[in-house]
Design a protein around this motif. Structure first.
Motif, short mmCIF file in Angstrom:
data_model
loop_
_atom_site.label_atom_id
_atom_site.label_comp_id
_atom_site.label_asym_id
_atom_site.label_seq_id
_atom_site.Cartn_x
_atom_site.Cartn_y
_atom_site.Cartn_z
N VAL A 16 0.87 -1.07 0.00
CA VAL A 16 0.02 -0.11 -0.04
C VAL A 16 0.79 1.22 0.08
O VAL A 16 1.55 1.41 1.00
CB VAL A 16 -1.08 0.09 1.31
N HIS A 17 0.77 1.75 -1.04
CA HIS A 17 1.61 3.11 -1.04
C HIS A 17 0.78 4.55 -0.53
O HIS A 17 0.96 4.99 0.20
CB HIS A 17 2.12 3.29 -2.69
N GLN A 18 -0.28 4.74 -1.62
CA GLN A 18 -1.03 5.86 -1.34
C GLN A 18 -2.73 5.72 -1.31
O GLN A 18 -3.18 6.57 -0.92
CB GLN A 18 -0.84 6.88 -2.45
N THR A 19 -2.91 4.32 -1.47
CA THR A 19 -4.36 4.21 -1.55
C THR A 19 -4.85 2.82 -0.74
O THR A 19 -4.72 1.88 -1.07
CB THR A 19 -4.86 3.72 -2.95
N PRO A 20 -4.67 3.14 0.62
CA PRO A 20 -5.22 2.04 1.50
C PRO A 20 -6.55 1.24 1.18
O PRO A 20 -7.58 1.89 1.08
CB PRO A 20 -5.13 2.65 2.89
N GLY A 21 -6.10 -0.17 1.15
CA GLY A 21 -7.38 -1.11 0.85
C GLY A 21 -7.43 -1.31 -0.57
O GLY A 21 -8.28 -2.49 -0.75
N LEU A 22 -6.63 -0.60 -1.45
CA LEU A 22 -7.22 -0.86 -2.85
C LEU A 22 -6.28 -2.21 -3.38
O LEU A 22 -6.58 -2.72 -4.50
CB LEU A 22 -6.70 0.22 -3.79
N TRP A 23 -5.34 -2.61 -2.47
CA TRP A 23 -4.76 -3.99 -2.98
C TRP A 23 -5.78 -5.19 -3.22
O TRP A 23 -5.42 -6.07 -3.66
CB TRP A 23 -3.51 -4.36 -1.92
N THR A 24 -6.83 -4.82 -2.31
CA THR A 24 -7.92 -5.95 -2.37
C THR A 24 -8.82 -5.76 -3.71
O THR A 24 -9.71 -6.79 -4.01
CB THR A 24 -8.95 -5.98 -1.24
N TYR A 25 -8.47 -4.66 -4.28
CA TYR A 25 -9.39 -4.46 -5.66
C TYR A 25 -9.19 -5.61 -6.72
O TYR A 25 -8.02 -5.98 -6.99
CB TYR A 25 -9.31 -3.06 -6.12
N PRO A 26 -10.18 -5.95 -7.42
CA PRO A 26 -9.86 -7.08 -8.53
C PRO A 26 -8.91 -6.74 -9.49
O PRO A 26 -9.14 -5.65 -9.94
CB PRO A 26 -11.34 -7.39 -9.26
N GLY A 27 -7.80 -7.55 -9.52
CA GLY A 27 -7.07 -7.15 -10.63
C GLY A 27 -5.59 -6.52 -10.25
O GLY A 27 -4.79 -6.34 -10.99
N ASP A 28 -5.91 -5.99 -9.06
CA ASP A 28 -4.78 -4.97 -8.47
C ASP A 28 -3.44 -5.80 -8.26
O ASP A 28 -3.81 -7.02 -7.72
CB ASP A 28 -5.27 -4.42 -7.46
N GLN A 29 -2.27 -5.19 -8.68
CA GLN A 29 -1.20 -6.38 -8.32
C GLN A 29 -0.14 -5.71 -7.32
O GLN A 29 0.87 -6.21 -7.32
CB GLN A 29 -0.57 -6.45 -9.63
N ALA A 30 -0.80 -4.85 -6.46
CA ALA A 30 0.11 -4.30 -5.58
C ALA A 30 0.92 -5.10 -4.82
O ALA A 30 2.10 -5.17 -4.34
CB ALA A 30 -0.48 -3.43 -4.53
N ALA A 31 -0.08 -6.49 -4.37
CA ALA A 31 0.66 -7.35 -3.51
C ALA A 31 1.77 -8.05 -4.32
O ALA A 31 2.26 -8.83 -3.61
CB ALA A 31 -0.47 -8.25 -3.03
N GLU A 32 2.14 -7.89 -5.49
CA GLU A 32 2.97 -8.84 -6.34
C GLU A 32 4.48 -7.99 -6.12
O GLU A 32 5.27 -8.08 -7.02
CB GLU A 32 2.74 -8.81 -7.74
N TYR A 33 4.47 -6.87 -5.34
CA TYR A 33 5.73 -6.27 -5.36
C TYR A 33 7.07 -6.85 -4.94
O TYR A 33 8.12 -6.40 -5.20
CB TYR A 33 5.40 -5.03 -4.06
N LYS A 34 6.85 -8.24 -4.60
CA LYS A 34 8.06 -9.06 -4.19
C LYS A 34 8.38 -9.60 -5.39
O LYS A 34 9.67 -10.35 -5.23
CB LYS A 34 7.59 -10.23 -3.33
N THR A 35 7.94 -9.52 -6.44
CA THR A 35 8.42 -10.24 -7.62
C THR A 35 8.88 -9.43 -8.62
O THR A 35 8.51 -8.28 -8.94
CB THR A 35 7.11 -11.04 -8.26
#
Lengths: 461, 461
Positions: A16-35
């Motif tokens: 989560v950089h600037q938009t808390p909660g949006l990592w749960t939005y369909p298709g969002d890839q923020a949680a892929e930051y480790k790859t």
């Protein structure tokens, strides 16, 4: 031709950089930051869109001001976990040719001798596409875990930063003369020793007697970004920055800042128009205004206010959980010297922000403006912002990633290009050459240029 | 099936690593170290050859013992310029799937809180292919430029390193429980706060109260390499190392070391056979013995003795320019406690090395053995070395790059595979799984494993 708008994408090596909660939005890839896959694809997308650079934020600490706990940060992944940013660069650089990379590193926690080598290395590996976003660190939790006796005051941190830059200039600009590296295979000489100089730095904070460990990189000094909005931050920027990153919510306060900042830059003997100012900015664009509004409504249904309160409290140092939601924020502000909050009160003196309103405001796009509309409307907003504030460009944050960037590139970039407000192709050269259309080195009038060696000594025989 | 030999390639982010002068050899690409192209091609070549890993040395200082000057280092590019190694990893990791990466970082110059995040980041980005070569730094010039009041004694550096590791284990193993990161999109919870623990470390050298900044990476603790040959170095290795890197010139002294080291490891309650020992090794291979001898003669005509003397003096702390070439080295050794030199005198007590002989010896392949011959002869040497010493593999240095690696892969690897001395394909999994055929985590009997949290607390509701 109108003035071309500069564009960096704004991201961070976290969920989560600037938009808390949006990592749960369909298709969002923020949680892929480790790859690496996430980052390489993003870099290629941004280069396809002709973005000038990717600007990576960083913190070396946790947001634990809200409720005096890290619970909100952990639950909402609000910049925690947060991975190290420089490790991302070489994979993205290898996959692109023109995209610049701005990386945030704090002068409070590094040693300039080792840091200067790291950034010379990155500048070599990227063929001169590196910028450094200079920060002095605002999270007390960072200092504690890095073994500093105390969290230095704001002024002290800038005092350290100023000497840190001086050491870096000496290493980058002064230690190795142009022409020192001869790679003479006949004579078997790689470097002419008498053209490499120990910097003999002995200051208040740092003692660095030796030579720089890296040979000169394409830009020598990386492009220098700085974001300070406080008084010492502005003085530092006027002296050192080539690009300034701000996050003003309204054109009014932004314009006021630009005017004062350019005057302060001129007072340092520098061309005030030569410094590029980028504001934080988050677009929500649809093919039509209606589609954009629907997107916004969708996004808002995923927003998380605990995450937003966690970030806002961390940025400002004010634990907003201690106040009633309807309490006016300027009451709180009188108890704080933090520059981030000053922006809200200075920006719009007539508006009485409540705690609740502020948290809602920052929940999408952080402290900066959010624009919702058709491609033309978003382009209008950008054009007017640049015209009315005298700024030069934007650090574009995302609501969803890479969705926000992909939408913008598909829909808005062509409109900006149509209006001659955005380049249709990259120019050649380093990041500095692309941004300023001049030398790959610091301009002569820059403070750091004084450390250059101009003498051309006899070559070693 | 015989015992498979482990193989790392040994390189450094600089021009001259172990063979001064050879950067001038036709076709040698050592001077291309500044480009990602060099590193990506090397990584792909090594993966084609089924190398276990690429092992990157580093120093954060210059070789200025010889003639009390950095002149030799600069002229001969003897590990100067030297760029930062971690910046190389992500580009190579993206271009490969199996190759491991061992990176040298000193515990004397870093803060464990920031360092642990950097290596977690690298372990994430490489999908668990990272090893850390733990060093404590031997160059006094590094300490001076990093602002340390004094160059710590050998024993003090290991005392610092020991606590540094303890902090890292607490962050990597203990801070985030397995299962802490739930990424629960329904409930909007990324991490369960009660499964993330502040480490509350307060020791002699470091104070780190907080939580680790990174979520657990595939290996958590990277594979731990260590190279200490001195008494405190051996004690440190027995406690912490999973792989040991040595540079003994002869089988005799190597076998003696292995025997003692494995006993010392067993005394720590660890399986002595579970620690892999790699020796430095440089092959010069031709299709025939004659061709290999011709190559050697060619290489020797490019060797630079000033560069070799510079490196040797830096490694040992003895300025060999102060002695006559024909002076016996053991006379000098009595005035030195440096472990590197001890190897020469201990190894072959009957041989009277002169200064000149030692410098010549290290001018190709550093302190380690060099083998010249046909593919079968080189394979014989390797097989006998492993059989006779009880070691597990080699860190293979180059004479020319990538020539030495390319020749070895073309000519020797097939012979080793034919003899069932080398794998024909990679196994799946992390670097640790590939090396030890067990868990991706530290083994339970490893010192660092005690810091794991085994409690499974109630999940946050």
């Amino acid at each position: 031709m109108g003035k071309h708008i500069y564009l960096n994408a704004f991201d961070m090596n976290c969920v989560v950089h600037q938009t808390p909660g949006l990592w749960t939005y369909p298709g969002d890839q923020a949680a892929e930051y480790k790859t690496l896959d996430y980052w390489v694809k993003l870099a290629k997308l941004l280069e396809k869109g002709k973005f000038d650079g990717l600007f990576l934020a960083d913190v070396l600490g946790v947001y634990d001001v809200y409720r005096k706990s890290n619970e909100g940060a952990l639950k909402q992944a609000a910049q925690l976990p947060v991975n190290e940013p420089t490790a991302l660069i070489s994979a993205m650089a290898y996959a692109t040719k023109h995209l610049g990379f701005g990386v945030t590193v704090s002068t409070t926690y590094e040693k300039p001798y080792a840091f200067a080598r790291k950034f010379s290395t990155l500048d070599h590996l990227t063929n001169g596409r590196i910028a450094w976003n200079i920060v002095t660190s605002y999270l007390e939790s960072g200092s504690i875990n890095l073994g500093l006796e105390e969290h230095f005051t704001h002024a002290t941190r800038y005092d350290i930063a100023d000497e840190f830059l001086e050491v870096c200039y000496k290493l980058w600009e002064g230690s190795w003369e142009e022409g020192a590296v001869v790679k003479d295979k006949e004579k078997g000489i790689f470097t002419l020793p008498d053209r490499v100089h120990p910097i003999n730095h002995k200051g208040k904070w740092f003692s660095v007697p030796g030579v720089h460990l890296s040979e000169p990189s394409p830009q020598r000094t990386p492009v220098l970004f700085q974001a300070g909005a406080s008084a010492p931050g502005r003085a530092f920027a006027a002296k050192h920055a080539e690009c300034i990153f701000t996050s003003f919510p309204t054109k009014k306060v932004a314009a006021d800042y630009v005017k004062k900042m350019r005057a302060q830059i001129a007072a340092e003997g520098r061309d005030p128009q030569s410094i590029l100012i980028f504001n934080l900015f988050t677009p929500i664009v649809g093919r039509t205004e209606k589609e954009a509004e629907e997107k916004l409504a969708q996004f808002e249904s995923y927003v998380n206010f605990e995450g937003a309160a966690t970030l806002f409290s961390g940025w400002t140092g004010i634990d907003v959980s201690a106040y009633e939601p309807e309490q006016p924020i300027e009451f709180i502000a009188t108890n704080s010297v933090r520059s981030a909050l000053e922006k809200f009160t200075i920006s719009d003196p007539d508006r009485k922000w409540t705690v609740e309103e502020v948290v809602k405001f920052v929940s999408i796009g952080g402290m900066g403006p959010v624009t919702v509309g058709s491609p033309e409307q978003v382009a209008d907003f950008m054009e007017e912002w640049i015209d009315d504030t005298g700024m030069d460009g934007f650090n574009m944050a995302y609501v969803t990633t890479p969705g926000t960037f992909a939408d913008f590139i598909d829909l808005v970039i062509p409109v900006l290009q149509e209006r001659d407000l955005f380049k249709t192709d990259y120019s050649e050269g380093t990041y500095r050459e692309k941004l300023f259309k001049k030398s790959h080195f610091l301009p002569d009038e820059h403070y750091g240029a004084q450390y250059r060696k101009t003498s051309q000594k006899e070559s070693l025989t």
